[in-house]
Every structure is written in C-alpha cells, then in structure tokens.
Design a protein around this motif. Structure first.
Motif, mmCIF file in Angstrom:
data_model
loop_
_atom_site.group_PDB
_atom_site.id
_atom_site.type_symbol
_atom_site.label_atom_id
_atom_site.label_comp_id
_atom_site.label_asym_id
_atom_site.label_seq_id
_atom_site.Cartn_x
_atom_site.Cartn_y
_atom_site.Cartn_z
ATOM 1 N N TYR A 5 -6.850 1.525 81.792
ATOM 2 C CA TYR A 5 -5.668 2.455 82.610
ATOM 3 C C TYR A 5 -4.329 2.493 81.959
ATOM 4 O O TYR A 5 -3.999 1.674 81.346
ATOM 5 C CB TYR A 5 -5.630 1.384 84.095
ATOM 6 N N SER A 26 4.677 13.314 85.314
ATOM 7 C CA SER A 26 3.588 14.107 85.122
ATOM 8 C C SER A 26 3.442 14.446 83.624
ATOM 9 O O SER A 26 2.555 14.613 82.922
ATOM 10 C CB SER A 26 3.721 15.331 85.825
ATOM 11 N N THR A 29 1.899 11.350 81.997
ATOM 12 C CA THR A 29 0.445 10.981 82.397
ATOM 13 C C THR A 29 -0.551 12.158 82.372
ATOM 14 O O THR A 29 -1.751 12.115 82.542
ATOM 15 C CB THR A 29 0.434 10.275 83.666
ATOM 16 N N GLY A 30 0.075 13.456 82.604
ATOM 17 C CA GLY A 30 -0.727 14.506 82.747
ATOM 18 C C GLY A 30 -1.295 14.823 84.218
ATOM 19 O O GLY A 30 -2.148 15.734 84.541
ATOM 20 N N THR A 31 -0.711 14.244 85.201
ATOM 21 C CA THR A 31 -1.008 14.203 86.472
ATOM 22 C C THR A 31 0.125 14.588 87.520
ATOM 23 O O THR A 31 1.160 14.352 87.149
ATOM 24 C CB THR A 31 -2.065 13.103 87.019
ATOM 25 N N ASN A 32 -0.145 15.120 88.545
ATOM 26 C CA ASN A 32 0.696 15.093 89.577
ATOM 27 C C ASN A 32 0.378 14.280 90.783
ATOM 28 O O ASN A 32 1.045 14.190 91.951
ATOM 29 C CB ASN A 32 0.799 16.686 90.217
ATOM 30 N N LYS A 33 -0.624 13.195 90.723
ATOM 31 C CA LYS A 33 -1.150 12.327 91.627
ATOM 32 C C LYS A 33 0.128 11.290 91.550
ATOM 33 O O LYS A 33 -0.291 9.793 91.239
ATOM 34 C CB LYS A 33 -2.453 11.735 91.382
ATOM 35 N N VAL A 52 2.238 5.991 89.229
ATOM 36 C CA VAL A 52 1.051 6.749 88.743
ATOM 37 C C VAL A 52 0.160 5.687 88.263
ATOM 38 O O VAL A 52 0.708 5.001 87.280
ATOM 39 C CB VAL A 52 1.148 7.917 87.773
ATOM 40 N N GLU A 54 -3.620 5.779 86.005
ATOM 41 C CA GLU A 54 -4.535 6.695 85.583
ATOM 42 C C GLU A 54 -5.808 5.985 85.016
ATOM 43 O O GLU A 54 -5.312 5.050 84.458
ATOM 44 C CB GLU A 54 -4.139 7.782 84.451
ATOM 45 N N GLU A 58 -8.380 10.050 81.278
ATOM 46 C CA GLU A 58 -6.928 10.379 81.787
ATOM 47 C C GLU A 58 -6.062 9.408 80.958
ATOM 48 O O GLU A 58 -4.671 9.625 80.774
ATOM 49 C CB GLU A 58 -6.688 10.787 83.243
#
Length: 140
Positions: A5, A26, A29-33, A52, A54, A58
C-alpha cells in the motif's frame, strides 16, 4: 515481496486552496478517492486532513512515481535507514512542489506525508532495507 500500500496524508490550512491540495494528492496517487476530515487548529482555525490509501497496482504506480526522479531516489537511498520502520518506508514531500506537479523530498511543516508499506512477514530490518533498495534499482 511487493508494495502492499501507499498511504498519503496532507493538512490543508484555511489559507490554502483545497482543490490544489487535492490535485496534488491525485497527481501523486493517480486517484480522486480522497477522504477528508475536518479539524480545528490551536487558534480555532479550520484545517482539513486529506488522506488517500492505495493498494495493489495503484499503490505500485504511486510508488513508481515517487521514486521516478533520480535525485529523489538517491535521497531515499542515502537516508533509507532513517526512513524505515519495519516494512514501512516514511517519506515527506514538499507540498508546494507537489501542487505545482513536481515530486520532491521535503522536510518541515509544509509537507505531504507518504508511507509505503511492503510485504514482509517479519520485522527484520535488513530484509526490508534490501527489498526497498532493490525496488530502487540498487543491488545489495
């Protein structure tokens, strides 16, 4: 063994643009979560903790972005003993650089905290160190 992780945390103060800080997380990490928690500072000012976490592919992609810059990778290699806690690699990134789309190792208060968890079964420091060195291209 593998990267299990990548956890990223940043504080967004009242004087900062929330969207820019979210964008920085983002970008890494490449995410919007992004999970937000509203906090209150010592003087009553609003602070937002952004997190965040991941896992799997991810997480590996975020880790690869983290170590993609040669200068950052060398800093991590040089300071690896100070950054390891069991199978966790602790890194602080310069928040302002991250907002601008650049990943650089930082220190002090205005940073983004990153914890990279790897997959060892034991707490043996040497084994974890060799894993992280190997993942950065260093043969031990």
């Amino acid at each position: 063994m593998r990267i299990k992780y990548v956890e990223v945390r940043a504080l967004c103060h009242a004087t900062e643009d929330e969207d820019k800080v979210k964008g920085a997380l983002s970008f890494l990490t490449g995410t919007n979560k992004i999970v937000e928690e509203k906090l209150t500072g010592v003087y009553g000012e609003p602070i937002i903790m952004m997190k965040v976490k991941e896992q799997g592919k991810e997480a590996m992609a975020a880790y690869e972005r983290l170590i993609s810059d040669e200068e950052n990778r060398q800093k991590l290699i040089d300071d690896l003993d100070l950054r390891l806690e069991g199978w966790k690699l602790h890194v602080r990134l310069d928040k302002q650089d991250l907002v601008k789309g650049s990943i650089s190792i930082g220190s002090g208060d205005n940073t983004v905290k990153v914890v990279v968890g790897a997959g060892g079964k034991t707490e043996k420091g040497r084994e974890a160190k060799n894993f992280f060195l190997g993942s950065m291209g260093v043969k031990s």
